[in-house]
Design a protein around this motif. Sequence first.
Motif, short mmCIF file in Angstrom:
data_model
loop_
_atom_site.label_atom_id
_atom_site.label_comp_id
_atom_site.label_asym_id
_atom_site.label_seq_id
_atom_site.Cartn_x
_atom_site.Cartn_y
_atom_site.Cartn_z
N ALA A 1 -11.89 -6.32 -4.04
CA ALA A 1 -10.71 -6.99 -3.94
C ALA A 1 -10.11 -7.39 -5.36
CB ALA A 1 -10.89 -8.21 -3.28
N VAL A 2 -11.18 -7.74 -6.26
CA VAL A 2 -10.95 -8.12 -7.59
C VAL A 2 -10.55 -6.62 -8.50
CG1 VAL A 2 -11.83 -8.70 -10.02
CG2 VAL A 2 -12.47 -9.97 -7.82
N ARG A 3 -11.24 -5.37 -8.21
CA ARG A 3 -10.91 -4.36 -9.00
C ARG A 3 -9.36 -3.92 -8.50
NH1 ARG A 3 -15.88 -0.77 -6.97
NH2 ARG A 3 -17.54 -2.58 -7.02
N GLU A 4 -8.94 -4.28 -7.44
CA GLU A 4 -7.57 -3.60 -6.82
C GLU A 4 -6.38 -4.61 -7.82
OE1 GLU A 4 -7.85 -4.26 -2.76
OE2 GLU A 4 -9.11 -2.62 -2.58
N LEU A 5 -6.86 -5.56 -8.31
CA LEU A 5 -5.59 -6.41 -8.78
C LEU A 5 -5.33 -5.83 -10.46
CD1 LEU A 5 -7.00 -10.11 -7.92
CD2 LEU A 5 -4.88 -8.49 -6.82
#
Length: 449
Positions: free
Chosen positions: A172-176
């Motif tokens: 979820a962090v990578r996708e930001l």
Amino acid sequence: MVPLGEHAGFIESERLQSRLHDLVPGGAHTYARGSDQYPEGMAPVLVRGAGAKVWDADGNCYVEYGMGLRSVTLGHAYEPVLAAVRAALADGLSFSRPTDLEVSAAEDFLRHVPGAEMVKFAKNSSDATSAAVRLARAATGRDLVAIGDQPFYSTADWFIGTVAMNAGVPAAVRELTLRFRYNDLDSLRALFERHDRQVACVVMEPATATAEPEPGYLESVRALCDEQGTVLVFDETITGFRWGMGGAQTLYGVTPDLSCWGKGMGNGFPVSALAGRRELMELGGLRADRPRVFLLSTTHGPDRVSLTAFRAVVRAYEEEDPIAVMEERGRALAEGVNAAAAELGVRDHVAAVGRPSCLVFTAADHEGRPSQAYRTLFIQELLRRGVLGQSFVVSAAHTTGDVAHTVEAVREALVVYGKALDAGGVTGFLKGRPVAPALRSTAEPRQLR
């Protein structure tokens, strides 16, 4: 001590490096300093430095490049900085309240970065860039971050999630975090079109060693960010105090909303900074009407040693012209290296390229493809001849004699390189395995055996 250009081997360095691997994960505290970034069995463990030279545990002397991962611009053990620090030590280092030195250091910084109105000091630029991202997200109410396709911005999850070595970073962090191509305005424009008014900030280096901004590019990025209500962040960690004392932003005439600094600020002493427009920076202060941002809060950020070192560096840049010296030495080095490569018929395989104050070298195989194996062979042969570096990034301490020694070492190394090209490979010339990318996903291909 072993004279420059002669070599006593790496026996003690190897012993210490083995012990480091037992005590410190990776055998170094920075991945770029790891032994996997050097030829096997040829990773010097250093004991001291002076000017542009360093000595290893076996007594070998080297001309060093990329000193302190590009943080040492004035030279190792630069006396005016050391003298200022010695004087500061007598008054104590860290207290429960701010010191007068924090006022003076902030004034020094802001005097030379005219687009910035406030500054906050820290210890490393990863913290500064991460604070900039947090501040931009708070100011805009958005989550997405757009980053230029440049090598490195931070050790924090918002960036590390984008590299191969991203274990432990939630998906979820990578996708930001989204990437765009430097010097390709259409790639940034397309990113904004896909995520209209959803991008909190654009984080980018205004320039790199091998990529200057094309005419109008930075101005257009500035305009796109303004249209989108997106915060523009320049990472001046490398360009600051190397492109210009006020960073690349003063050189190119484009002012970001926030900028992040480190490396050359302290000539090797640990100091970094986040600077920017008052209305943004105050969101981490006591004047804001909005929810406060946890901007930067560090025990050691304002210690008197590092801020004293920073002020001494500022004085050196005001009284002398170290950037001009770096440009001059870099040009001479590039001309010498490239002339030697042309003379030996390997100019299409090895070259010194980039901004003179921030040179890198290319290494291509017999088919003209970039090659880690040939790069390792080149580093190996330079080490044997008293030159240490993963680049040719100079400092103002490099003398004409240092450059001349390096050019001669390159000439001799290229003779070996040429023989490997003629043989169609490095087998029989390279000792051990090639170097590997520092941020790869597995220990292989340089896993310890």
